[in-house]
Design an enzyme around this catalytic site. Structure first.
Site, PDB file in Angstrom:
ATOM      1  CB  SER A  76      -0.894  -0.004   1.243  1.00  0.00           C
ATOM      2  OG  SER A  76      -1.867   1.010   1.125  1.00  0.00           O
ATOM      3  CD  GLU A  77      -0.743   3.768  -3.465  1.00  0.00           C
ATOM      4  OE1 GLU A  77      -0.749   2.525  -3.326  1.00  0.00           O
ATOM      5  OE2 GLU A  77      -1.621   4.374  -4.116  1.00  0.00           O
ATOM      6  CG  ASN A  78      -1.015   4.196   3.029  1.00  0.00           C
ATOM      7  OD1 ASN A  78      -1.106   3.224   2.300  1.00  0.00           O
ATOM      8  ND2 ASN A  78      -1.513   4.220   4.236  1.00  0.00           N
TER       9      ASN A  78
END
Lengths: 260, 229
Positions: free
Chosen positions: A88-90
């Site tokens: 998840s890119e966060n």
């Protein structure tokens, strides 16, 4: 298949509690199983079936980034015996399903800002490290939605002129750097206009990056000569796909139906 | 060494009209809630805010937007805020949209003394307008410049009196890169301890990057999209 192979129409998306789709690209709203095209009704795949077909692209050990919408559903159909790690890119590897009731933690969200959990072996990191993974080519597969794609692999997915611009988020970084990009999308708009084009009409997210498309009608690979038709949705003819595809379409020999 | 300040009000001393601020957080996760509240009541205005998102109507940077304290937002995704949309459509607010990974790296580069770098994100799109393009390994890249801020405002889980910070779960997000890029970095933490009490092996942001630190209070930690099984 772990899920749903016996009764595709039920689309058992909530089985392992992975996030249901957040309606973001307006083109992905429809969950209908038939679309009107050239005055004929074609049986097309549901969103869950598109996700299920994309899950067949997963290989053991893959690190995978799933976009918002249909791509998120792919997590529900990871084939038996295959272990993939969701990024998840966060800032998370090893993203797990939604938390149990009452267990949500404001410090544990996915890129769609939904509360999630982390699986054993997962890790947390900051945004610049996260995009180092993406930009550095360490993510094996990226699945995302699109408004339009072209037969050269261009993609438009973030902005519709005249509508409020929300921003590209991480989509431009993902498409520019992923080794392998699969787009999950509807083949045509609700008005029956093809979304597989020669040139995008909407502002681009990236150029010459899409490798494969799984639409509600077909699986296609982007090749030098255009969209190479690999598979048809059950009950959909090559002619139906030809009519629904405005970009260059290559039909080479017998085209098999998708298998679930 | 005295980095500890009493509260958010003391921490924001020196933030004046027209300054550029970096504000950590992703969505509503990892937001420096206390410092944002202090800025809202300070009345400082004409701010340029570099932040991945713009909060929602009633939380996060939404408070500063509602008070018209922000002149310009530099973000990657701003779609959750009706007041933001209204100000943008009325021309009251400037917005610069940057791909998320490029935004994070521009902050990190600002703190790391790298004035500019090349990335492939945005090539062939409107993001590329006016930017130098160079081809590396057969692939076109855009020249992107570092970002710095007069003040960076970050939120961590734990911190010590030397300014060392530890983030929790995905609340790290932009905080770590932004903490490096402020001329003055303000850190608010849920728990502030004496130097020596945190395990040096576990520090995410070394104290050298942090000039002011305080223990925040009444964390609301609002959830934007509650999803449960």
């Amino acid at each position: 298949m772990r899920k749903g192979s016996s009764d595709l129409r039920k689309g058992r998306i909530s089985d392992c509690g992975f996030p249901p789709p957040v309606p973001r690209p307006s083109s992905l709203k429809s969950n209908s199983k038939s679309i009107q095209h050239h005055n004929t009704s074609i049986m097309a795949l549901s969103k869950e079936q598109i996700a299920q077909r994309i899950a067949q692209e997963l290989k053991d050990g893959y690190y995978v980034n799933l976009g918002i919408g249909i791509p998120t559903l792919v997590a529900n159909y990871v084939p038996e015996g295959i272990e993939v790690v969701l990024q998840s890119e966060n800032g998370m590897l090893g993203m797990g399903p939604f938390p149990e009731k009452g267990q949500a933690d404001a410090d544990m969200i996915n890129a769609g800002k939904q509360t999630v959990t982390v699986l054993p072996g997962g890790s947390f990191f900051d945004s610049s490290t996260s995009f180092a993974m993406i930009r550095g080519g360490h993510v094996d597969l990226t699945v995302l939605g699109a408004f339009e794609v072209t037969d050269k692999g261009d993609i438009a997915s973030w902005k519709i002129p005249g509508k409020m611009v929300k921003g590209m988020g991480g989509a431009m970084d993902l498409v520019a750097s992923a080794k392998n990009i699969v787009v999950a999308m509807q083949h045509c708009s609700k008005d029956g206009e093809s979304k597989l084009l020669k040139e995008c009409t909407l502002p681009l997210t990236g150029v010459a990056c899409v490798k494969k498309i799984v639409s509600d009608l077909a699986v296609l690979e982007v090749t030098e000569g255009g969209f190479l038709l690999l598979e048809r949705a059950p009950g959909v003819s090559v002619d139906d796909i030809r009519k629904a595809t405005a970009g260059r379409l290559i039909v080479d020999g017998e085209i098999p139906e998708m298998r679930f | 060494m005295n980095k500890v300040v009493k509260d958010a009000r003391e921490a924001i001393k020196g933030i004046t009209d027209g300054m550029t601020l970096m504000v950590g957080g992703f969505g509503l996760s990892g937001l420096p809630e206390n410092t944002i509240a202090a800025l809202a009541s300070s009345g400082v205005k004409g701010l340029t805010c570099i932040s991945n998102n713009a909060g929602v109507d009633e939380f996060g940077l939404g408070f500063l937007l509602k008070n018209r304290q922000i002149k310009k937002m530099i973000s990657s995704y701003v779609g959750e805020n009706a007041e933001f949309e209204r100000q943008l459509l009325n021309g009251e607010l400037e917005v610069e949209l940057i791909p998320q990974g490029t935004l994070a790296e521009r902050c990190r580069a600002g703190g790391a003394g790298i004035p500019a770098f090349f990335v492939p994100a945005g090539y062939g799109t409107e993001v590329a307008d006016g930017k130098e393009v160079r081809v590396f390994n057969g692939k076109p890249h855009l020249l992107e410049h570092a970002l710095n801020a007069d003040f960076a405002i970050v939120k961590a889980w734990k911190g010590d009196t030397h300014g060392n910070l530890i983030y929790r779960h995905t609340a790290n997000n932009f905080n770590q890169a932004m903490a490096m890029a402020g001329r003055i970095t303000i850190a608010e933490v849920e728990e502030l301890v004496q130097a020596g009490e945190l395990d040096p092996n576990q520090i995410h942001t070394p104290g050298i990057f942090v000039q002011r630190i305080f223990q925040g209070k009444n964390y609301e930690k609002r959830i934007e999209r509650l999803t449960e099984r």
